[in-house]
Design a protein around this motif. Structure first.
Motif, PDB file in Angstrom:
ATOM      1  N   LYS A  85       0.825  -1.214   0.000  1.00 47.36           N
ATOM      2  CA  LYS A  85       0.000   0.000   0.000  1.00 47.36           C
ATOM      3  C   LYS A  85       0.859   1.265   0.000  1.00 47.36           C
ATOM      4  O   LYS A  85       0.564   2.211  -0.707  1.00 47.36           O
ATOM      5  N   GLY A  86       1.938   1.290   0.783  1.00 46.39           N
ATOM      6  CA  GLY A  86       2.696   2.529   0.882  1.00 46.39           C
ATOM      7  C   GLY A  86       4.181   2.417   0.599  1.00 46.39           C
ATOM      8  O   GLY A  86       4.880   3.421   0.589  1.00 46.39           O
ATOM      9  N   ILE A  87       4.674   1.192   0.362  1.00 47.22           N
ATOM     10  CA  ILE A  87       6.112   1.001   0.174  1.00 47.22           C
ATOM     11  C   ILE A  87       6.366   0.212  -1.098  1.00 47.22           C
ATOM     12  O   ILE A  87       5.651  -0.735  -1.408  1.00 47.22           O
ATOM     13  N   THR A  88       7.370   0.639  -1.839  1.00 47.91           N
ATOM     14  CA  THR A  88       7.854  -0.143  -2.973  1.00 47.91           C
ATOM     15  C   THR A  88       9.295  -0.513  -2.691  1.00 47.91           C
ATOM     16  O   THR A  88       9.987   0.142  -1.903  1.00 47.91           O
ATOM     17  N   GLY A  89       9.736  -1.564  -3.330  1.00 50.71           N
ATOM     18  CA  GLY A  89      11.103  -1.963  -3.120  1.00 50.71           C
ATOM     19  C   GLY A  89      11.570  -2.911  -4.200  1.00 50.71           C
ATOM     20  O   GLY A  89      10.783  -3.408  -5.001  1.00 50.71           O
ATOM     21  N   PHE A  90      12.867  -3.115  -4.229  1.00 54.14           N
ATOM     22  CA  PHE A  90      13.399  -4.134  -5.117  1.00 54.14           C
ATOM     23  C   PHE A  90      14.515  -4.857  -4.403  1.00 54.14           C
ATOM     24  O   PHE A  90      15.164  -4.321  -3.503  1.00 54.14           O
ATOM     25  N   THR A  91      14.690  -6.087  -4.797  1.00 51.07           N
ATOM     26  CA  THR A  91      15.770  -6.915  -4.281  1.00 51.07           C
ATOM     27  C   THR A  91      16.485  -7.533  -5.465  1.00 51.07           C
ATOM     28  O   THR A  91      15.843  -8.083  -6.366  1.00 51.07           O
ATOM     29  N   THR A  92      17.798  -7.429  -5.468  1.00 48.91           N
ATOM     30  CA  THR A  92      18.619  -8.048  -6.495  1.00 48.91           C
ATOM     31  C   THR A  92      19.514  -9.072  -5.822  1.00 48.91           C
ATOM     32  O   THR A  92      20.153  -8.772  -4.814  1.00 48.91           O
ATOM     33  N   VAL A  93      19.518 -10.281  -6.374  1.00 50.68           N
ATOM     34  CA  VAL A  93      20.364 -11.358  -5.871  1.00 50.68           C
ATOM     35  C   VAL A  93      21.339 -11.697  -6.989  1.00 50.68           C
ATOM     36  O   VAL A  93      20.923 -12.122  -8.071  1.00 50.68           O
ATOM     37  N   ASP A  94      22.629 -11.469  -6.737  1.00 48.83           N
ATOM     38  CA  ASP A  94      23.670 -11.741  -7.726  1.00 48.83           C
ATOM     39  C   ASP A  94      24.502 -12.935  -7.301  1.00 48.83           C
ATOM     40  O   ASP A  94      24.790 -13.118  -6.109  1.00 48.83           O
ATOM     41  N   PHE A  95      24.912 -13.733  -8.282  1.00 47.64           N
ATOM     42  CA  PHE A  95      25.740 -14.919  -8.073  1.00 47.64           C
ATOM     43  C   PHE A  95      27.002 -14.741  -8.909  1.00 47.64           C
ATOM     44  O   PHE A  95      26.921 -14.444 -10.092  1.00 47.64           O
ATOM     45  N   LEU A  96      28.168 -14.936  -8.285  1.00 44.04           N
ATOM     46  CA  LEU A  96      29.441 -14.799  -8.978  1.00 44.04           C
ATOM     47  C   LEU A  96      30.302 -16.016  -8.667  1.00 44.04           C
ATOM     48  O   LEU A  96      30.553 -16.318  -7.494  1.00 44.04           O
ATOM     49  N   ALA A  97      30.747 -16.713  -9.715  1.00 46.73           N
ATOM     50  CA  ALA A  97      31.615 -17.875  -9.518  1.00 46.73           C
ATOM     51  C   ALA A  97      33.021 -17.375  -9.196  1.00 46.73           C
ATOM     52  O   ALA A  97      33.664 -16.732 -10.020  1.00 46.73           O
ATOM     53  N   LEU A  98      33.482 -17.643  -7.982  1.00 43.78           N
ATOM     54  CA  LEU A  98      34.837 -17.260  -7.587  1.00 43.78           C
ATOM     55  C   LEU A  98      35.836 -18.339  -8.003  1.00 43.78           C
ATOM     56  O   LEU A  98      37.002 -18.052  -8.221  1.00 43.78           O
ATOM     57  N   SER A  99      35.347 -19.579  -8.078  1.00 47.03           N
ATOM     58  CA  SER A  99      36.122 -20.723  -8.543  1.00 47.03           C
ATOM     59  C   SER A  99      35.095 -21.793  -8.907  1.00 47.03           C
ATOM     60  O   SER A  99      33.896 -21.591  -8.672  1.00 47.03           O
ATOM     61  N   PRO A 100      35.516 -22.934  -9.437  1.00 49.00           N
ATOM     62  CA  PRO A 100      34.536 -23.967  -9.769  1.00 49.00           C
ATOM     63  C   PRO A 100      33.734 -24.471  -8.561  1.00 49.00           C
ATOM     64  O   PRO A 100      32.644 -25.010  -8.727  1.00 49.00           O
ATOM     65  N   ARG A 101      34.255 -24.269  -7.343  1.00 52.28           N
ATOM     66  CA  ARG A 101      33.563 -24.766  -6.147  1.00 52.28           C
ATOM     67  C   ARG A 101      33.251 -23.678  -5.127  1.00 52.28           C
ATOM     68  O   ARG A 101      32.962 -23.979  -3.977  1.00 52.28           O
ATOM     69  N   ARG A 102      33.314 -22.433  -5.529  1.00 56.02           N
ATOM     70  CA  ARG A 102      33.064 -21.336  -4.588  1.00 56.02           C
ATOM     71  C   ARG A 102      32.274 -20.237  -5.297  1.00 56.02           C
ATOM     72  O   ARG A 102      32.623 -19.825  -6.394  1.00 56.02           O
ATOM     73  N   THR A 103      31.216 -19.757  -4.624  1.00 52.20           N
ATOM     74  CA  THR A 103      30.310 -18.772  -5.213  1.00 52.20           C
ATOM     75  C   THR A 103      30.101 -17.614  -4.247  1.00 52.20           C
ATOM     76  O   THR A 103      29.944 -17.823  -3.049  1.00 52.20           O
ATOM     77  N   ARG A 104      30.100 -16.411  -4.791  1.00 52.84           N
ATOM     78  CA  ARG A 104      29.754 -15.232  -3.981  1.00 52.84           C
ATOM     79  C   ARG A 104      28.284 -14.900  -4.226  1.00 52.84           C
ATOM     80  O   ARG A 104      27.848 -14.711  -5.355  1.00 52.84           O
ATOM     81  N   LEU A 105      27.530 -14.839  -3.137  1.00 54.47           N
ATOM     82  CA  LEU A 105      26.114 -14.475  -3.171  1.00 54.47           C
ATOM     83  C   LEU A 105      25.996 -13.055  -2.632  1.00 54.47           C
ATOM     84  O   LEU A 105      26.421 -12.778  -1.513  1.00 54.47           O
TER      85      LEU A 105
END
Length: 155
Positions: A85-105
């Motif tokens: 009713k009174g608030i708008t917002g957005f959320t962005t979720v980004d994924f970045l492969a730091l290595s084949p077995r590690r991800t930055r969220l």
């Protein structure tokens, strides 16, 4: 008002993306917390344009919020727009492969007021902003550890 947090996860990017995009799991978790969640359009596949209607109590008052997934770019990003009713917002979720077995969220959330009562609510949140930011980071860290455990145990 903006908040952001990021966390590195010991799991491949595709696995992290798949777990984060398990919307049925999030819907069930929300319902267990007393939030009424209805996904519009039926079907189980979630794509850009998928919409949820939610009802919950905030500060003792019933609230409704509509959430629309505006971007679903596997395996790099999801974006959601929310409106009440009174608030708008957005959320962005980004994924970045730091290595084949590690991800930055990385999660970024932005809220804006459209009415005077909403401005007052956001102003009260701003007063506790440092506590809210810390809590936001702690929750993301806990979520990241849960994702790592789910990845290790195949679920």
């Amino acid at each position: 008002m903006q908040f952001s947090a990021r966390e590195d996860i010991e799991a491949p990017i595709q696995s992290v993306f798949d777990m984060v995009s398990d919307f049925e799991r999030f819907e069930r978790m929300a319902m267990r917390r007393g939030i009424d969640v209805r996904r519009l359009g039926g079907g189980t596949a979630v794509t850009a344009g998928t919409e949820w209607n939610t009802e919950f109590k905030l500060r003792g008052k019933p609230r409704q919020m509509s959430v629309v997934m505006t971007d679903f770019d596997r395996p790099s990003q999801m974006r959601f727009d929310a409106a009440s009713k009174g608030i708008t917002g957005f959320t962005t979720v980004d994924f970045l492969a730091l290595s084949p077995r590690r991800t930055r969220l990385s999660v970024e959330m932005s809220l804006a007021a459209k009415s005077l009562p909403a401005r007052l609510l956001l102003q009260s949140m701003k007063l506790g902003q440092s506590r809210f930011r810390k809590q936001f980071q702690v929750r993301l860290s806990e979520f990241a550890r849960e994702l790592e455990q789910r990845h290790l145990h195949g679920g």
